[in-house]
Motif scaffolding. Structure first.
Motif, PDB file in Angstrom:
ATOM      1  N   LEU A 215      37.033  -8.443  86.564  1.00 17.05           N
ATOM      2  CA  LEU A 215      38.086  -9.292  86.030  1.00 17.05           C
ATOM      3  C   LEU A 215      39.426  -8.578  86.138  1.00 17.05           C
ATOM      4  N   VAL A 216      40.497  -9.364  86.249  1.00 20.17           N
ATOM      5  CA  VAL A 216      41.856  -8.824  86.205  1.00 20.17           C
ATOM      6  C   VAL A 216      42.623  -9.593  85.139  1.00 20.17           C
ATOM      7  N   VAL A 217      43.252  -8.868  84.234  1.00 17.77           N
ATOM      8  CA  VAL A 217      44.017  -9.475  83.146  1.00 17.77           C
ATOM      9  C   VAL A 217      45.476  -9.083  83.306  1.00 17.77           C
ATOM     10  N   MET A 218      46.358 -10.088  83.299  1.00 17.03           N
ATOM     11  CA  MET A 218      47.787  -9.877  83.517  1.00 17.03           C
ATOM     12  C   MET A 218      48.560 -10.506  82.367  1.00 17.03           C
ATOM     13  N   THR A 219      49.325  -9.712  81.642  1.00 14.14           N
ATOM     14  CA  THR A 219      50.101 -10.233  80.522  1.00 14.14           C
ATOM     15  C   THR A 219      51.524  -9.711  80.584  1.00 14.14           C
ATOM     16  N   TYR A 220      52.391 -10.308  79.777  1.00 11.86           N
ATOM     17  CA  TYR A 220      53.803  -9.919  79.770  1.00 11.86           C
ATOM     18  C   TYR A 220      53.975  -8.542  79.145  1.00 11.86           C
ATOM     19  N   GLY A 221      54.724  -7.684  79.825  1.00 10.71           N
ATOM     20  CA  GLY A 221      54.889  -6.305  79.386  1.00 10.71           C
ATOM     21  C   GLY A 221      55.965  -6.067  78.357  1.00 10.71           C
ATOM     22  N   MET A 222      56.657  -7.126  77.919  1.00 12.97           N
ATOM     23  CA  MET A 222      57.682  -7.002  76.860  1.00 12.97           C
ATOM     24  C   MET A 222      58.796  -6.034  77.264  1.00 12.97           C
ATOM     25  N   THR A 223      59.097  -6.004  78.562  1.00 11.44           N
ATOM     26  CA  THR A 223      60.063  -5.033  79.077  1.00 11.44           C
ATOM     27  C   THR A 223      61.466  -5.591  79.277  1.00 11.44           C
ATOM     28  N   ASN A 224      61.595  -6.897  79.369  1.00 11.02           N
ATOM     29  CA  ASN A 224      62.858  -7.459  79.846  1.00 11.02           C
ATOM     30  C   ASN A 224      63.979  -7.455  78.825  1.00 11.02           C
ATOM     31  N   GLU A 225      63.656  -7.071  77.577  1.00 16.20           N
ATOM     32  CA  GLU A 225      64.714  -6.921  76.586  1.00 16.20           C
ATOM     33  C   GLU A 225      65.508  -5.623  76.821  1.00 16.20           C
ATOM     34  N   VAL A 226      64.982  -4.767  77.689  1.00 15.93           N
ATOM     35  CA  VAL A 226      65.647  -3.510  78.024  1.00 15.93           C
ATOM     36  C   VAL A 226      66.513  -3.727  79.252  1.00 15.93           C
ATOM     37  N   ARG A 227      67.780  -3.387  79.170  1.00 16.64           N
ATOM     38  CA  ARG A 227      68.689  -3.577  80.288  1.00 16.64           C
ATOM     39  C   ARG A 227      68.393  -2.586  81.408  1.00 16.64           C
ATOM     40  N   TRP A 228      68.676  -3.023  82.649  1.00 16.29           N
ATOM     41  CA  TRP A 228      68.533  -2.133  83.789  1.00 16.29           C
ATOM     42  C   TRP A 228      69.445  -0.923  83.591  1.00 16.29           C
ATOM     43  N   GLY A 229      68.932   0.244  83.853  1.00 19.89           N
ATOM     44  CA  GLY A 229      69.681   1.467  83.621  1.00 19.89           C
ATOM     45  C   GLY A 229      69.364   2.111  82.290  1.00 19.89           C
ATOM     46  N   GLN A 230      68.656   1.366  81.419  1.00 24.50           N
ATOM     47  CA  GLN A 230      68.286   1.899  80.109  1.00 24.50           C
ATOM     48  C   GLN A 230      66.768   1.898  79.922  1.00 24.50           C
ATOM     49  N   LEU A 231      66.038   1.900  81.033  1.00 24.75           N
ATOM     50  CA  LEU A 231      64.589   1.767  80.957  1.00 24.75           C
ATOM     51  C   LEU A 231      63.933   2.953  80.269  1.00 24.75           C
ATOM     52  N   ARG A 232      64.565   4.121  80.328  1.00 21.71           N
ATOM     53  CA  ARG A 232      63.986   5.283  79.660  1.00 21.71           C
ATOM     54  C   ARG A 232      63.990   5.131  78.141  1.00 21.71           C
ATOM     55  N   GLU A 233      64.768   4.178  77.651  1.00 24.36           N
ATOM     56  CA  GLU A 233      64.826   3.944  76.212  1.00 24.36           C
ATOM     57  C   GLU A 233      63.731   2.986  75.732  1.00 24.36           C
ATOM     58  N   PHE A 234      62.955   2.467  76.671  1.00 25.88           N
ATOM     59  CA  PHE A 234      61.903   1.525  76.298  1.00 25.88           C
ATOM     60  C   PHE A 234      60.867   2.208  75.411  1.00 25.88           C
ATOM     61  N   LYS A 235      60.528   1.566  74.301  1.00 25.62           N
ATOM     62  CA  LYS A 235      59.531   2.077  73.373  1.00 25.62           C
ATOM     63  C   LYS A 235      58.208   1.341  73.617  1.00 25.62           C
ATOM     64  N   ILE A 236      57.156   2.101  73.837  1.00 28.68           N
ATOM     65  CA  ILE A 236      55.873   1.514  74.229  1.00 28.68           C
ATOM     66  C   ILE A 236      55.087   0.952  73.063  1.00 28.68           C
ATOM     67  N   ASP A 237      55.415   1.314  71.827  1.00 24.51           N
ATOM     68  CA  ASP A 237      54.538   1.051  70.682  1.00 24.51           C
ATOM     69  C   ASP A 237      54.181  -0.423  70.498  1.00 24.51           C
ATOM     70  N   ALA A 238      55.173  -1.312  70.579  1.00 23.12           N
ATOM     71  CA  ALA A 238      54.902  -2.729  70.335  1.00 23.12           C
ATOM     72  C   ALA A 238      53.974  -3.300  71.404  1.00 23.12           C
ATOM     73  N   PHE A 239      54.260  -2.990  72.670  1.00 22.11           N
ATOM     74  CA  PHE A 239      53.396  -3.484  73.737  1.00 22.11           C
ATOM     75  C   PHE A 239      52.015  -2.850  73.673  1.00 22.11           C
ATOM     76  N   GLU A 240      51.948  -1.584  73.362  1.00 21.17           N
ATOM     77  CA  GLU A 240      50.661  -0.906  73.246  1.00 21.17           C
ATOM     78  C   GLU A 240      49.776  -1.595  72.205  1.00 21.17           C
ATOM     79  N   LYS A 241      50.361  -1.972  71.090  1.00 18.29           N
ATOM     80  CA  LYS A 241      49.583  -2.635  70.037  1.00 18.29           C
ATOM     81  C   LYS A 241      49.091  -3.993  70.512  1.00 18.29           C
ATOM     82  N   VAL A 242      49.965  -4.749  71.181  1.00 13.22           N
ATOM     83  CA  VAL A 242      49.559  -6.056  71.694  1.00 13.22           C
ATOM     84  C   VAL A 242      48.414  -5.906  72.687  1.00 13.22           C
ATOM     85  N   LEU A 243      48.554  -4.970  73.605  1.00 12.71           N
ATOM     86  CA  LEU A 243      47.539  -4.821  74.646  1.00 12.71           C
ATOM     87  C   LEU A 243      46.225  -4.274  74.090  1.00 12.71           C
ATOM     88  N   VAL A 244      46.308  -3.138  73.411  1.00 15.86           N
ATOM     89  CA  VAL A 244      45.108  -2.418  73.010  1.00 15.86           C
ATOM     90  C   VAL A 244      44.415  -3.065  71.815  1.00 15.86           C
TER      91      VAL A 244
END
Length: 372
Positions: A215-244
């Motif tokens: 199976l392959v599961v594809m979901t939204y990564g919750m990344t687009n609220e981060v502006r281009w050029g500021q991707l290093r500021e992305f915090k994984i915690d919220a997406f990690e909780k949704v996924l895991v």
């Protein structure tokens, strides 16, 4: 406000066009395979050039964003349409583009739309020499279905797409491994099937006996609220909780999965590769196969400082386009192998940070997964 019309018509070329290097451009243009039904433009030729025609008779300037850093400037023809051909061949595979008419951004209604760059963009397909591996063929096909799963952590109902392989519905007893596959920044959960053709890649590999059905599961990564050029500021915690904590249990409950760590993998392209790296290193009890497509690397230092890595991880797969950072990919792979880590590296020839690199990466990865 000027009225802008985009329409379809034929182009008459008075004399052979020359590329920026002086070579002749072959006049064997055909409609792109991603055009709207019945639309003749945009077109592509056998050399990989793209041609556009946009009807905007009152406009003062028109260009499209495909064709180098500045895009392709179109010229006004006698009938009021704006016509232009890229100055050089484009890379094989899928590309986003849009039109800029007097400074305004417009999609080309001649082309189908694909979600990327945090908006629906026009898409064009440059035929590839190796396109057979993602072609639609008369073979058994899996099914891609939308699921809506509860997410208490975000107080919402979220969406994922799930690919089930051919034969999934025929045998109610068989269980399958699962790959969680992430898109890049600016995209969403539709990207891997619409742009990436992931389902066709897997259908063809399974039909050829080259990959195990999973199976392959594809979901939204919750990344687009981060502006281009500021991707290093992305915090994984919220997406990690949704996924895991929310999506993985939902999939295991509603599909016939092999729900143990050895039969669960995660992969992602670009920003999704960064997410994959962060999530898997923090959840090695959940994922045994890790793949980063143009998404950085997992270093020997990561291995040493992550408890249980050597015992739990069955595969580290890293890839990129040949015009990205192949030397880094190969050097890191060699270092992992020397450290005794099961590692595979792949570099897509003659491509950059684009979907042809990632289509090829998935094609190379899939046969390596769940080989137990």
């Amino acid at each position: 406000m000027k009225r802008v019309l985009l329409a379809v018509a034929l182009v008459t070329v008075a004399s052979p066009l020359l590329a920026e290097d002086g070579a002749s451009i072959a006049e064997d243009f055909k409609p792109s395979s991603l055009n709207q039904p019945g639309r003749e433009y945009p077109q592509v030729n056998s050399q990989g050039y793209a041609r556009f025609r946009i009807e905007a008779p009152e406009a003062q300037s028109v260009r499209v964003t495909l064709g180098g850093r500045e895009g392709t400037a179109l010229e006004k023809a006698d009938d009021g349409a704006w016509v232009g051909t890229t100055a050089r061949p484009e890379d094989e595979g899928f590309h986003y583009y849009h039109a800029i008419v007097d400074g305004g951004t417009f999609n080309d209604p001649g082309a189908l739309n694909f979600y990327g760059s945090v908006r629906w963009e026009s898409g064009i397909e440059i035929p590839a020499h190796d396109e057979d591996f993602y072609a639609l063929k008369p073979t058994p096909h899996g099914r891609v279905q939308q699921v809506l799963f509860p997410s208490p952590s975000t107080d919402s109902v979220r969406r994922a797409f799930v690919y089930t392989p051919p034969g999934y519905d025929a045998d109610s007893d068989e269980r399958y491994p699962v790959l969680y596959l992430q898109h890049g920044w600016g995209e969403d959960e539709t990207a891997w099937t619409n742009q990436g053709r992931a389902h066709l890649i897997l259908d063809n590999l399974i039909a050829a006996g080259k990959a195990r059905p999973f199976l392959v599961v594809m979901t939204y990564g919750m990344t687009n609220e981060v502006r281009w050029g500021q991707l290093r500021e992305f915090k994984i915690d919220a997406f990690e909780k949704v996924l895991v904590d929310e999506l993985v249990p939902y999939i295991d409950e509603h599909f016939r999965t092999l729900s143990d760590q050895p039969h669960r993998a995660m992969a992602g392209l670009s920003m999704g590769g960064m997410e994959t790296r962060l999530v898997t290193l923090r959840n090695l009890d959940k994922f045994s196969h890790i793949a980063l497509f143009s998404g950085g690397v997992i270093t020997p230092e990561d291995v040493e400082k992550t408890d249980g890595f050597r015992d739990r991880v069955k595969l580290v797969f890293t890839s990129c386009g040949g015009r990205e950072y192949p030397d880094r990919i190969h050097a890191n792979h060699e270092a992992l192998v020397e450290a005794g880590v099961p590692s595979k590296a792949y570099v897509s020839p003659d491509t950059g940070h684009e979907f042809q690199s990632w289509r090829r990466s998935l094609y190379e990865l899939a046969p390596l997964l769940f080989r137990d």
